[in-house]
Design a protein around this motif. Sequence first.
Motif, PDB file in Angstrom:
ATOM      1  N   SER A  67      66.713 -23.025  44.989  1.00  0.00           N
ATOM      2  CA  SER A  67      66.064 -21.956  45.558  1.00  0.00           C
ATOM      3  C   SER A  67      64.712 -21.928  44.518  1.00  0.00           C
TER       4      SER A  67
ATOM      5  N   THR B 199      65.058 -23.530  49.498  1.00  0.00           N
ATOM      6  CA  THR B 199      65.653 -22.979  50.591  1.00  0.00           C
ATOM      7  C   THR B 199      64.940 -21.729  51.274  1.00  0.00           C
TER       8      THR B 199
ATOM      9  N   TRP C 220      68.323 -17.010  51.011  1.00  0.00           N
ATOM     10  CA  TRP C 220      69.398 -17.780  50.622  1.00  0.00           C
ATOM     11  C   TRP C 220      70.281 -17.327  49.599  1.00  0.00           C
TER      12      TRP C 220
END
Length: 150
Positions: free
Chosen positions: A120, A125, A129
Amino acid sequence: MNRIPTAPLLLGLAGLIPFVWGALTYLSDPLAQWGLSNLGSRFIGPYVQLFYGSVILSFMSGVLWGFATKASGTQAAIGYALSVIPALWAFFMTGGGPVTAGLNLMFGFAGLLILDFAFSRWRLTPAWWMNLRVLLTTIVLACLAVGVFL
């Protein structure tokens, strides 16, 4: 916007059913007896959690691999290498009886959350997420804790 889209949220919550069911059948003997009679011993208590947890850690390796495809160069290589860790963890660390395997799965899911955070931070992502992963991981860890600590 970090709102979790409906489809991933519902599918993620549905994916918790074996973990929650395992915890409930561990805590309730009548429910365990019903499950044993109707589903078989593999689908109650910690056994459903351990088998399914191994499957999910392996599945999540594939998800992380998919995120790694968005990277390039060294970051991609690191992403691919990190993405196989959850599957390898499940393969090597889920033996030794239900308590040891359950504890190792807990460590595996906690470690997966750290990997989710890294992917992330690398912006590989969707923005939502981590909201989804924290929610699901919290519930998974609580359910596994039933079999490990009670």
